[in-house]
Structures are given as C-alpha cells and as structure tokens.
Scaffold this active site. Structure first.
Site, short mmCIF file in Angstrom:
data_model
loop_
_atom_site.label_atom_id
_atom_site.label_comp_id
_atom_site.label_asym_id
_atom_site.label_seq_id
_atom_site.Cartn_x
_atom_site.Cartn_y
_atom_site.Cartn_z
N ARG A 49 -3.23 -8.17 1.43
CA ARG A 49 -3.09 -6.87 0.76
C ARG A 49 -1.98 -6.88 -0.30
O ARG A 49 -2.08 -6.21 -1.33
CB ARG A 49 -2.80 -5.80 1.83
CG ARG A 49 -2.63 -4.37 1.33
CD ARG A 49 -2.43 -3.45 2.54
NE ARG A 49 -1.86 -2.18 2.18
CZ ARG A 49 -2.56 -1.08 1.87
NH1 ARG A 49 -3.88 -1.15 1.88
NH2 ARG A 49 -1.96 0.05 1.58
N LEU B 238 -3.34 2.75 -4.04
CA LEU B 238 -3.98 1.91 -3.03
C LEU B 238 -3.87 2.66 -1.71
O LEU B 238 -2.78 2.99 -1.26
CB LEU B 238 -3.26 0.56 -2.94
CG LEU B 238 -3.60 -0.36 -1.76
CD1 LEU B 238 -5.08 -0.68 -1.71
CD2 LEU B 238 -2.79 -1.65 -1.85
N SER B 239 -5.02 2.97 -1.11
CA SER B 239 -5.02 3.78 0.11
C SER B 239 -4.28 3.08 1.24
O SER B 239 -4.20 1.85 1.30
CB SER B 239 -6.46 4.06 0.55
OG SER B 239 -7.14 4.85 -0.38
N GLN B 240 -3.77 3.88 2.17
CA GLN B 240 -3.08 3.34 3.33
C GLN B 240 -4.04 2.48 4.16
O GLN B 240 -5.26 2.72 4.15
CB GLN B 240 -2.51 4.46 4.19
CG GLN B 240 -3.57 5.33 4.85
CD GLN B 240 -3.00 6.58 5.48
OE1 GLN B 240 -2.98 7.63 4.84
NE2 GLN B 240 -2.53 6.47 6.71
N ILE C 240 -6.82 4.28 6.35
CA ILE C 240 -7.98 4.91 5.71
C ILE C 240 -8.93 3.85 5.17
O ILE C 240 -10.16 4.04 5.18
CB ILE C 240 -7.55 5.92 4.62
CG1 ILE C 240 -8.67 6.94 4.37
CG2 ILE C 240 -7.14 5.23 3.33
CD1 ILE C 240 -8.93 7.86 5.53
#
Length: 234
Positions: free
Chosen positions: A52, A78-80, A83
């Site tokens: 990531r 950038l989504s957690q 999610i």
C-alpha cells in the site's frame, strides 16, 4: 496463499518493504481488519501482500498501514484499509467474477487489490495525471490484467461491458442508472451514495427479476464529479 490470490502468480516478496512499510506491518493491518469483521481470506491475503505504501507520496508512506484515508492530490484520497477490504469483500458474492469495472482509479491501490483477485479489471478516472501515475505503479508491480480509460465516471465504460461487478470509489448523489445498465445478470455494484454531509455504502444486485438494493453501512468518500481533467487517450 488462497487459491484465488495464487492465481495472480506474482512474487510479492520483492515488495516487502522495511520498518513502517514492512510485511510485518501489513500483517498487523490485516489482523486489525479481521477484528473489524473482514473475513474473506482472499481479500485478506491480497491486502497482506500488496504494498500500500507504494501508492502514496514518500512523505506519507509511514502512515500507509494506519486505518485512515490519506491524500493523493487533486483533492482525492486513498481510502482507509477497512473500506478497501469491505468493498472488495462485497464484490465477491460467492459467484464467479471475470470482469470488474472500477469507477475512480485514484492512486491505483484499490485497483491493485481487485486485479490480484479477478481475471480482468477495467478502470476509469476523470483526472488523467492520477491515472497515469497509477498505471506506472501497476506496471512496476507487473499487474497486467488492467485496462484504463479517462472519462466521466458516471457513464462507466459501456463499450467494454457488461460486467460481473462494479466498484465505485467516489460518491454520487444517487446511484447512476448507467452503471446498473452495465451489470450482467447476477452482477453486483458496490457504491457510496450521498452528499458531503451524509453518505451510505450500498450493494446493488441485478437479478433476473429486477434490481435489489441493500444498505450496508455509513461511509464517507469524495464526490463523483462530472467531466474530465486533461483528458488523455490510452
């Protein structure tokens, strides 16, 4: 490795990282995902190995495995991890999925997760420079089952459809009918819906008798915007 993730045939050991970006740190992230209710082994395996931190500016890499959303420029995020995992898990649905459409390439991290799990991914983005950067990252990781297009995400990519699953990483005010139309029978759309004061994550299933919509949980995403920014043909 699980059977589905093994199908990616990728040597992820080359991207283990070190310190706050190490495989050990990713495993702690995955342990947290399990405690948050993520239980699909294929999703957990993918998120254990996909680096990531490579999808962020170097200055933010040390935060990559925290359970927070992070900026990627152009007022996008950038989504957690939770999610990303939750939406990917909802795509599964216990059925064979060959073609997935992603609305909002963004950093390319969510794209990478689904590309490691499904045979073919089509991804659209309205901001050309974001998708260009994401594509370079995917090439570096040898993720070769992804096709790209710069376009207004609300329209999807109809010429390549229908799709077994569609994932939308930005929130429209209502579910676009164009995306439902691009689902195959039995297909699933995972999408946040709402404005910047209240949003919910929805699962939309297209059946032989109609469309079934299921409210999943509250969510918060950047809005789905119309138009393109510096359009580039790929």
């Amino acid at each position: 490795m699980t059977e589905r993730f093994r199908a990616s045939r990728h040597d992820w050991q080359a991207y283990e990282g070190s310190g706050m970006t190490s495989l050990r740190t990713r495993k702690r992230m995955v342990e947290r995902l399990v405690s948050q209710g993520i239980n699909d082994n294929d999703v957990l395996e993918a998120m254990t190995h996909i680096p990531r931190h490579l999808f962020l500016d170097q200055a933010l890499a040390h935060k990559a495995y925290e359970d927070v959303s992070l900026p990627i420029g152009h007022a996008q995020t950038l989504s957690q991890p939770y999610i990303v995992a939750r939406m990917t898990e909802l795509l599964m649905g216990g059925q064979r999925i060959d073609k997935v459409l992603e609305i909002g390439t963004g950093s390319g991290y969510q794209t990478s997760v689904i590309s490691a799990l499904f045979p073919m991914v089509y991804t659209v983005e309205r901001i050309a420079s974001l998708q260009k950067q994401a594509r370079a990252r995917h090439n570096d990781l040898s993720l070769l089952n992804i096709l790209y297009r710069i376009t207004d995400g609300g329209f999807g990519w109809p010429s390549a459809g229908p799709y077994d699953a569609i994932i939308c990483t930005c929130a429209p005010d209502e579910i676009p009918q164009d995306l439902i139309n691009q689902l195959s029978e039995g297909g699933r759309l995972v999408i946040p819906v709402g404005d910047q004061t209240k949003q919910d994550l929805w699962l939309v299933e297209k059946t032989s008798t109609g469309v079934r919509k299921t409210l999943v949980e509250p969510a918060f995403f950047v809005p789905l915007k119309s138009g393109v920014v510096r359009a580039v043909e790929y």
